[in-house]
Design an enzyme around this catalytic site. Structure first.
Site, PDB file in Angstrom:
ATOM      1  CB  CYS A 117      39.078  27.115  32.053  1.00 23.45           C
ATOM      2  SG  CYS A 117      38.007  28.576  31.857  1.00 23.45           S
ATOM      3  NE  ARG A 118      43.660  32.276  37.010  1.00 22.18           N
ATOM      4  CZ  ARG A 118      43.205  33.585  36.880  1.00 22.18           C
ATOM      5  NH1 ARG A 118      42.431  33.938  35.740  1.00 22.18           N
ATOM      6  NH2 ARG A 118      43.704  34.457  37.913  1.00 22.18           N
TER       7      ARG A 118
END
Length: 154
Positions: A117-118
């Site tokens: 993800c981020r």
């Protein structure tokens, strides 16, 4: 007109199933020849880079929203399944639909998956969801896109 449409539909399904079947056989042969049991539960930039560069049989799933990917970019070889859709995709989507949607074979419960993800938080949630569904080789890229972007520039 209806008969020709039915015939075309049958031909299309036969070709699609044949292609899927042969791709499936190739992927199975490759899976048997590549072992990735050494990946830790939490993986690093180096692990993800190695998997990407060596074109290994590991599925990388980015669980960010599609708009985030457009703004930042994607990990090489990854597919996008937003976190909110992950459980239903892994549980309910057929192998054929998964392949048609993502261009990759749907992972089995023993197939290695790296979630990203981020920054590593949503991917940790994705890893937990996958583990609850019985996926034994679910890994979390703890640094996520931020780590990838920083380290791939150097």
């Amino acid at each position: 007109m209806s008969e020709s449409r039915n015939l075309l539909s049958l031909i299309y399904r036969g070709v699609r199933n044949s292609l899927f079947s042969s791709d499936h056989k190739i992927m199975e042969a490759t899976r048997k020849s590549v072992h990735h049991s050494t990946l830790p539960k939490d993986v690093s930039y180096e692990d993800v880079k190695k998997v990407s560069l060596e074109n290994c049989e590991v599925l990388i799933i980015d669980v960010r929203e599609p708009d985030e990917l457009k703004e930042t970019g994607v990990l090489p070889g990854s597919i996008n399944i937003p976190l909110g859709q992950l459980e239903s995709v892994l549980k309910d989507v057929s192998n054929e639909h998964f392949y048609a949607t993502y261009g990759k074979e749907k992972p089995t419960q023993n197939f290695p998956i790296i979630f990203s993800c981020r920054s590593g938080k949503r991917s940790a949630s994705a890893q937990a969801i996958a583990q609850q569904l019985g996926f034994k080789r679910a890994h979390n890229y703890t640094g996520g896109w931020l780590d990838w972007e920083e380290k791939s520039k150097s």
